[in-house]
Motif scaffolding. Structure first.
Motif, PDB file in Angstrom:
ATOM      1  N   THR A 631     -13.315  12.828  22.088  1.00  0.00           N
ATOM      2  CA  THR A 631     -14.707  12.945  22.553  1.00  0.00           C
ATOM      3  C   THR A 631     -14.731  13.561  23.948  1.00  0.00           C
ATOM      4  O   THR A 631     -13.776  13.437  24.715  1.00  0.00           O
ATOM      5  CB  THR A 631     -15.393  11.565  22.654  1.00  0.00           C
ATOM      6  N   CYS A 632     -15.812  14.199  24.253  1.00  0.00           N
ATOM      7  CA  CYS A 632     -16.015  14.622  25.636  1.00  0.00           C
ATOM      8  C   CYS A 632     -16.869  13.540  26.314  1.00  0.00           C
ATOM      9  O   CYS A 632     -17.351  12.623  25.647  1.00  0.00           O
ATOM     10  CB  CYS A 632     -16.705  15.979  25.690  1.00  0.00           C
ATOM     11  N   VAL A 633     -17.049  13.653  27.620  1.00  0.00           N
ATOM     12  CA  VAL A 633     -17.804  12.593  28.297  1.00  0.00           C
ATOM     13  C   VAL A 633     -19.293  12.634  27.934  1.00  0.00           C
ATOM     14  O   VAL A 633     -19.994  11.624  27.976  1.00  0.00           O
ATOM     15  CB  VAL A 633     -17.632  12.636  29.831  1.00  0.00           C
ATOM     16  N   GLY A 634     -19.742  13.818  27.543  1.00  0.00           N
ATOM     17  CA  GLY A 634     -21.086  13.946  26.981  1.00  0.00           C
ATOM     18  C   GLY A 634     -22.217  13.630  27.931  1.00  0.00           C
ATOM     19  O   GLY A 634     -22.064  13.670  29.167  1.00  0.00           O
ATOM     20  N   ALA A 635     -23.347  13.265  27.327  1.00  0.00           N
ATOM     21  CA  ALA A 635     -24.586  13.113  28.087  1.00  0.00           C
ATOM     22  C   ALA A 635     -24.472  12.058  29.190  1.00  0.00           C
ATOM     23  O   ALA A 635     -25.186  12.113  30.195  1.00  0.00           O
ATOM     24  CB  ALA A 635     -25.717  12.770  27.137  1.00  0.00           C
ATOM     25  N   PHE A 637     -22.203  11.671  31.414  1.00  0.00           N
ATOM     26  CA  PHE A 637     -21.723  12.200  32.683  1.00  0.00           C
ATOM     27  C   PHE A 637     -21.894  13.710  32.861  1.00  0.00           C
ATOM     28  O   PHE A 637     -22.050  14.186  33.971  1.00  0.00           O
ATOM     29  CB  PHE A 637     -20.232  11.855  32.876  1.00  0.00           C
ATOM     30  N   CYS A 638     -21.806  14.451  31.780  1.00  0.00           N
ATOM     31  CA  CYS A 638     -21.785  15.912  31.908  1.00  0.00           C
ATOM     32  C   CYS A 638     -23.211  16.466  31.971  1.00  0.00           C
ATOM     33  O   CYS A 638     -24.073  16.068  31.182  1.00  0.00           O
ATOM     34  CB  CYS A 638     -21.037  16.530  30.738  1.00  0.00           C
ATOM     35  N   ARG A 639     -23.403  17.429  32.868  1.00  0.00           N
ATOM     36  CA  ARG A 639     -24.769  17.943  33.024  1.00  0.00           C
ATOM     37  C   ARG A 639     -25.201  18.802  31.850  1.00  0.00           C
ATOM     38  O   ARG A 639     -26.360  19.092  31.668  1.00  0.00           O
ATOM     39  CB  ARG A 639     -24.927  18.667  34.362  1.00  0.00           C
ATOM     40  N   PHE A 640     -24.238  19.235  30.999  1.00  0.00           N
ATOM     41  CA  PHE A 640     -24.626  20.026  29.821  1.00  0.00           C
ATOM     42  C   PHE A 640     -24.861  19.156  28.594  1.00  0.00           C
ATOM     43  O   PHE A 640     -25.354  19.617  27.583  1.00  0.00           O
ATOM     44  CB  PHE A 640     -23.547  21.055  29.471  1.00  0.00           C
ATOM     45  N   GLY A 641     -24.443  17.929  28.667  1.00  0.00           N
ATOM     46  CA  GLY A 641     -24.447  17.062  27.483  1.00  0.00           C
ATOM     47  C   GLY A 641     -25.845  16.830  26.927  1.00  0.00           C
ATOM     48  O   GLY A 641     -26.791  16.566  27.672  1.00  0.00           O
ATOM     49  N   THR A 642     -25.931  16.956  25.588  1.00  0.00           N
ATOM     50  CA  THR A 642     -27.229  16.706  24.958  1.00  0.00           C
ATOM     51  C   THR A 642     -27.214  15.397  24.190  1.00  0.00           C
ATOM     52  O   THR A 642     -28.260  14.869  23.827  1.00  0.00           O
ATOM     53  CB  THR A 642     -27.579  17.829  23.970  1.00  0.00           C
ATOM     54  N   VAL A 669     -15.872  14.918  18.696  1.00  0.00           N
ATOM     55  CA  VAL A 669     -17.314  14.927  18.969  1.00  0.00           C
ATOM     56  C   VAL A 669     -17.541  15.548  20.354  1.00  0.00           C
ATOM     57  O   VAL A 669     -17.090  15.003  21.368  1.00  0.00           O
ATOM     58  CB  VAL A 669     -17.913  13.502  18.948  1.00  0.00           C
ATOM     59  N   SER A 670     -18.189  16.694  20.368  1.00  0.00           N
ATOM     60  CA  SER A 670     -18.558  17.339  21.634  1.00  0.00           C
ATOM     61  C   SER A 670     -20.065  17.164  21.804  1.00  0.00           C
ATOM     62  O   SER A 670     -20.799  17.183  20.804  1.00  0.00           O
ATOM     63  CB  SER A 670     -18.268  18.833  21.605  1.00  0.00           C
ATOM     64  N   ALA A 671     -20.491  17.042  23.040  1.00  0.00           N
ATOM     65  CA  ALA A 671     -21.912  16.756  23.230  1.00  0.00           C
ATOM     66  C   ALA A 671     -22.766  17.993  23.471  1.00  0.00           C
ATOM     67  O   ALA A 671     -23.966  17.885  23.674  1.00  0.00           O
ATOM     68  CB  ALA A 671     -22.086  15.771  24.384  1.00  0.00           C
ATOM     69  N   CYS A 672     -22.139  19.178  23.416  1.00  0.00           N
ATOM     70  CA  CYS A 672     -22.919  20.407  23.498  1.00  0.00           C
ATOM     71  C   CYS A 672     -22.094  21.545  22.921  1.00  0.00           C
ATOM     72  O   CYS A 672     -20.890  21.393  22.701  1.00  0.00           O
ATOM     73  CB  CYS A 672     -23.348  20.695  24.950  1.00  0.00           C
ATOM     74  N   PRO A 673     -22.680  22.707  22.653  1.00  0.00           N
ATOM     75  CA  PRO A 673     -21.944  23.795  21.986  1.00  0.00           C
ATOM     76  C   PRO A 673     -20.761  24.347  22.781  1.00  0.00           C
ATOM     77  O   PRO A 673     -19.989  25.138  22.239  1.00  0.00           O
ATOM     78  CB  PRO A 673     -23.021  24.860  21.770  1.00  0.00           C
ATOM     79  N   ARG A 674     -20.572  23.939  24.036  1.00  0.00           N
ATOM     80  CA  ARG A 674     -19.358  24.362  24.734  1.00  0.00           C
ATOM     81  C   ARG A 674     -18.127  23.776  24.055  1.00  0.00           C
ATOM     82  O   ARG A 674     -17.020  24.221  24.251  1.00  0.00           O
ATOM     83  CB  ARG A 674     -19.431  23.961  26.202  1.00  0.00           C
ATOM     84  N   SER A 675     -18.337  22.750  23.326  1.00  0.00           N
ATOM     85  CA  SER A 675     -17.335  22.136  22.447  1.00  0.00           C
ATOM     86  C   SER A 675     -15.988  21.893  23.138  1.00  0.00           C
ATOM     87  O   SER A 675     -14.947  22.384  22.696  1.00  0.00           O
ATOM     88  CB  SER A 675     -17.142  23.020  21.204  1.00  0.00           C
ATOM     89  N   CYS A 676     -16.028  21.129  24.194  1.00  0.00           N
ATOM     90  CA  CYS A 676     -14.810  20.890  24.980  1.00  0.00           C
ATOM     91  C   CYS A 676     -13.700  20.215  24.172  1.00  0.00           C
ATOM     92  O   CYS A 676     -12.539  20.294  24.540  1.00  0.00           O
ATOM     93  CB  CYS A 676     -15.135  20.051  26.220  1.00  0.00           C
ATOM     94  N   VAL A 677     -14.020  19.511  23.097  1.00  0.00           N
ATOM     95  CA  VAL A 677     -12.949  18.855  22.332  1.00  0.00           C
ATOM     96  C   VAL A 677     -12.590  19.656  21.087  1.00  0.00           C
ATOM     97  O   VAL A 677     -11.960  19.143  20.172  1.00  0.00           O
ATOM     98  CB  VAL A 677     -13.276  17.380  21.971  1.00  0.00           C
TER      99      VAL A 677
END
Ligand SMILES: Cc1cc2nc3c(=O)[nH]c(=O)nc-3n(C[C@H](O)[C@H](O)[C@H](O)COP(=O)(O)OP(=O)(O)OC[C@H]3O[C@@H](n4cnc5c(N)ncnc54)[C@H](O)[C@@H]3O)c2cc1C
Ligand SMILES: NC(=O)c1ccc[n+]([C@@H]2O[C@H](COP(=O)([O-])OP(=O)(O)OC[C@H]3O[C@@H](n4cnc5c(N)ncnc54)[C@H](O)[C@@H]3O)[C@@H](O)[C@H]2O)c1
Ligand code: SF4
Ligand code: FES
Length: 799
Positions: A631-635, A637-642, A669-677
């Protein structure tokens, strides 16, 4: 009577074949320990040429996998070199300080590539060609550099050169002699070979003696003794081999070029035997498997008291594994006062045939371009038959083309597979007695075609002839024990209500009562999938890492990777991990590719205590199940997270914990289309978007990278969890054991899977069935701790 302790040094082709022969004769006689200094189980070294040429893959050349050793009760130490033999105490000592006692010691240490001791031979970029690691080094170098030089125009050098060409390198072969393969070919055949290889793009520097390897940081070129130079980025030395005799010599055994043995492979110490390339019999050492396998049979008969006439040397033949260069060579290849040649050369067809004759018998054969007479001539040669009745033309050429070409006219004693000494008669008998239908079945039953593979076309012809028709591209069973494929097997289990593996094997007519290493874990999975409530997991049928609940590492230690749901941890867990790592001297703590903290290098006997003190669940890094959800840190913590990727990831990981799947499953599970994971290369990937979650399936980031396909977009976490449940259950119910989701999706078709996943009624059914399975989860480390009888698995034998 207690078992004798048999220790073998060397885990290669000749030694392990000898073990197979021993086990076939008397599986109860010895308590067996094997040391091998490579980090792999026994593999087909011959096929390294084909790996380099891109014709096969590393995992396809394993001849005896890890479970074979387990099943036969063999203690195997890989990546562990034996450094001393103490003949008085009858012990061997390994580089790890392990001391193992023997009653019978078997040396099967093989040979090493000879490295010319010229200045610069230790520079990076200089290698022999003997092991998987050498092969990998060449493949890697080909990715980064342009030009290779192969020193030595013998069998090995030319196969290496062909492989490097296939890998896209420019290749020059440096050869000492005026023509190629002078040990196996005379000048006309050597010239034809050179012409064919040049046409394939290979370049040659003939009659060149290397004086120095040039370079500072790594190799940059070669200088020859005539002062000329050539540049290169890689040097492969293929100038012959040397038997590995240092250990035997240090132990005071009789050693010449090889470890001296008698006709029973006995060394100068009657408790010590030597088999394979490391030995010397009647003044000869060998470098091909056929004689080594003959030795293996003699030695097995001898030490199992089966009676043997002993080994009396072998008549060798060779072939080159380079497409477009058909050649065959056996026996003497050059004429002398007593040996005359009958030869024919066809410059138009590019063929050459020479038969050497002494005392009216064939003393040698050289064939180039057309090797269809090789078996016939080699048989006549080995039989020592008088050839005076043949005309010159008839010895070189077949009489009635039709008749001679047909395997029907071959006598039963004609050897079809030279490597394994399998005759036409033996193949026919095996086919008839065992109702064999495919090449693979013949190979498994007789070993024909299982080494260099050159004889495969002929084996297939004999099979076709015996069956009276073309060999069907027959659908293979899940293993050699059955003709049923996955779907037929699952169907039969369901329809007939078969509940245990034993029942399946009995009722469905398994060839081997106990099954084999391939079908046992597969059956256990299918039974668990079909009867989630009733099925009792058959632990002994699981693959070795799953039985141990830990991954064995190349030095024989284990990794411990506890569950960290969604890759999220806390201070308590970190503190516990640090304490345990310190207490048990864990040499490496590392973040794994799946975002988990792993302890690497844990001793087998420490595993239960380490698990107990960690008090964390198993991370299943060894299982055919869900490995991790990244998982990424997502909404949060991340300013891009949706979306809240961490909570969804944790929920997914908890949901699938310990659920058996056909192969490992990875999620992200990535929280935005940047898809860090990297959700786009996961078996089940999720990408958060403004209006919900995009779902991707069937991705793989491993050896064969596959992009996951977009399945749908869902609005809520609950919907994602439900669809994931249905998806995993559908994969469980339709996947073949050991099939990842990418090939599974290719087989079933993405559109088909999409149709199922978009069908609300089917999703509901699948999800309901999935819930039954999940309810059965037992945490495996805790189970081992609770059941003292399971502790024996982690004990280490001391001798
Ligand atoms: C690229 C290539 C292609 C080949 N092609 C063919 C072919 O087409 N046909 C053919 O017949 N033959 C071919 N050969 C030769 C064939 O592979 C060998 O003859 C065969 O592997 C020899 O078997 P072995 O068991 O004697 O030695 P190996 O297979 O070399 O096994 C010996 C093992 O013992 C290990 N060892 C050595 N010392 C120690 C120690 N002290 N402690 C622990 N372990 C130790 C070695 O690392 C090695 O793993 C080819 C070889 C190569 C490299
Ligand atoms: N198809 C096969 O059967 C096959 C394939 C690969 C390897 N092998 C086996 O592997 C072993 C190793 O093969 P190999 O080809 O290295 O051994 P080899 O001894 O058969 O051939 C070595 C070649 O290198 C040449 N050479 C020696 N010194 C040289 C130098 N300084 N410069 C240039 N050339 C030099 C020799 O003239 C000879 O032709 C052999 O036992 C071989 O039988 C077999
Ligand atoms: S995937 Fe998007 S939300 Fe998640 S860490 Fe990367 S940028 Fe941030
Ligand atoms: S001749 Fe090599 S496998 Fe048959």
């Amino acid at each position: 009577m207690s078992k004798q302790r048999l220790v073998m040094i060397g885990n290669g082709m000749a030694g392990v074949r000898c073990m197979e022969e021993i086990l076939k004769r008397d599986g109860e006689r010895f308590d067996i320990t094997i040391f091998g200094d490579e980090p792999y189980p026994n593999y087909n070294r011959i096929q390294l040429s084909n790996i380099l040429q891109g014709k096969t893959k590393q995992d396809e050349i394993m001849m005896n996998d890890w479970s074979w050793y387990e099943e036969n009760g063999i203690t195997l130490y890989t990546n562990e070199r034996v450094t001393e033999i103490n003949r008085e105490q009858k012990t061997v000592v390994s580089e790890a300080g392990r001391v193992v006692a023997y009653d019978v010691l078997l040396m099967a240490t093989g040979s090493s590539a000879f490295i010319l001791p010229v200045p610069g031979h230790q520079l990076p970029g200089v290698t022999g060609f003997r092991t998987i690691d050498d092969c990998n080094m060449m493949i890697q170098t080909a990715g980064d550099y342009k030009k290779a030089v192969v020193i030595g125009g013998g069998l090995l050098g030319l196969e290496a050169a062909r492989g490097l060409l296939n890998l896209g390198m420019e290749v020059e072969v440096v050869h000492l002699m005026p023509h190629l393969m002078e040990v196996q070919l005379d000048a006309p055949a050597g010239e034809l070979l050179k012409k064919d290889l040049e046409a394939q793009g290979m370049k040659f520097l003939m009659e060149k003696k290397t004086a120095e390897i040039l370079g500072h940081e790594r190799v940059t070129g070669l200088r020859f003794d005539d002062g000329t130079e050539t540049s290169c980025d890689l040097v492969v030395m293929a100038v012959g081999i040397r038997p590995n005799t240092q250990l035997a010599k240090a132990a005071g055994l009789a050693v010449n070029r090889g470890i001296v043995v008698n006709d029973y492979m006995e060394t100068s110490d009657p408790s010590i035997f030597a088999v394979g390339e490391c030995n010397e019999h009647n003044g000869l050492t060998y470098g091909l498997v056929a004689p080594l396998y003959e030795q293996a049979v003699v030695l097995a008969d001898h030490i199992c008291d089966k009676g043997t006439a002993g080994y009396h040397g072998s008549v060798l033949s060779t072939q080159l594994k380079v497409s477009g260069c058909d050649l065959f060579s056996a026996g003497q290849i050059y004429e002398d006062d007593d040996t005359k040649a009958i030869a024919a050369k066809d410059d138009v067809a590019g063929t050459y045939k020479k038969v050497l004759v002494r005392d009216n018998k064939i003393a040698g054969i050289v064939l180039y371009g057309d090797v269809s007479d090789s078996n016939r001539l080699f048989r006549i040669m080995k039989q020592g038959a008088d050839i005076s009745e043949y005309t010159k033309a008839s010895i070189l050429h077949k009489g009635n083309e039709e008749e001679e070409l047909s395997v029907a006219s071959m006598p039963a004693e004609e050897v079809i597979c030279g490597c394994n000494g399998v005759t036409k008669g033996a193949i026919v008998q095996a086919v008839l007695e065992n109702d064999l239908k495919t090449f693979e079945q013949v190979k498994s039953c007789t070993k024909a075609g299982g080494s260099c593979g050159k004889c495969k076309p002929l084996v297939v012809q004999v099979l076709e002839h015996t069956l009276g028709g073309a060999v069907q591209e027959e659908k293979l069973g899940i293993c050699e024990c059955t003709k049923l494929d996955r779907d037929e097997l699952v169907e039969a289990i369901k329809n007939m209500g078969l509940k245990t593996a034993k029942e399946v094997r009995n009722v469905l007519g398994w060839k081997h009562e106990e099954g084999c290493a391939k079908c046992r874990p597969a059956l256990n999975f299918y039974l668990g999938m079909i009867w989630p409530q009733e099925h009792e997991d058959e632990k002994q049928s699981r693959l070795v890492n799953e039985r141990m609940h830990a991954n064995i590492q190349k030095d024989g230690t284990y990794s411990v990777i506890p569950r960290m749901y969604g890759g999220v941890t806390d201070v308590q867990q970190l503190r516990k991990l640090a304490d345990v790592a310190e207490k048990y001297n864990v040499p490496l703590i590392k973040l794994t590719g799946g975002q988990r903290l792993g302890l690497f290098g844990v001793k087998k006997e420490d595993l239960p205590a380490v698990w107990e003190e960690l008090g964390m669940p198993s991370g299943y890094a060894y299982g055919k199940t869900l490995r991790t959800v990244k998982t990424c840190v997502g909404a949060a913590f991340c300013r891009f997270g949706t979306q809240d990727s961490m909570s969804l990831g944790i929920a997914l990981e908890k949901m699938f914990e310990g659920v058996d799947t056909p192969h490992k499953v990875k999620m992200g599970v990535s929280a935005c289309p940047r898809s860090c994971v990297e959700s786009g290369v996961k078996d089940f990937g999720v990408i958060g978007v403004e209006n919900g979650f995009q779902i991707y399936i069937g991705g793989n980031g491993g050896t064969e990278v596959k992009e996951a396909k977009h399945l749908c977009t869902l609005a809520t976490q609950e919907e994602v969890l439900r669809l994931a449940g249905a998806f995993v259950q559908y994969y469980r119910e339709t996947g073949k054991y050991l099939e990842r989701t990418a090939p599974w999706m290719e087989r079933l078709g993405f559109e088909h899977i999409k149709e199922v996943m978009m069908d609300e009624a089917r999703v509901a059914e699948l999800y309901a069935r999935y819930e039954q399975v999940a309810a059965k989860y037992r945490e495996p480390w805790a189970e081992v701790l609770e059941k003292p009888e399971l502790h024996a698995l982690y004990e280490v034998k001391h001798v």
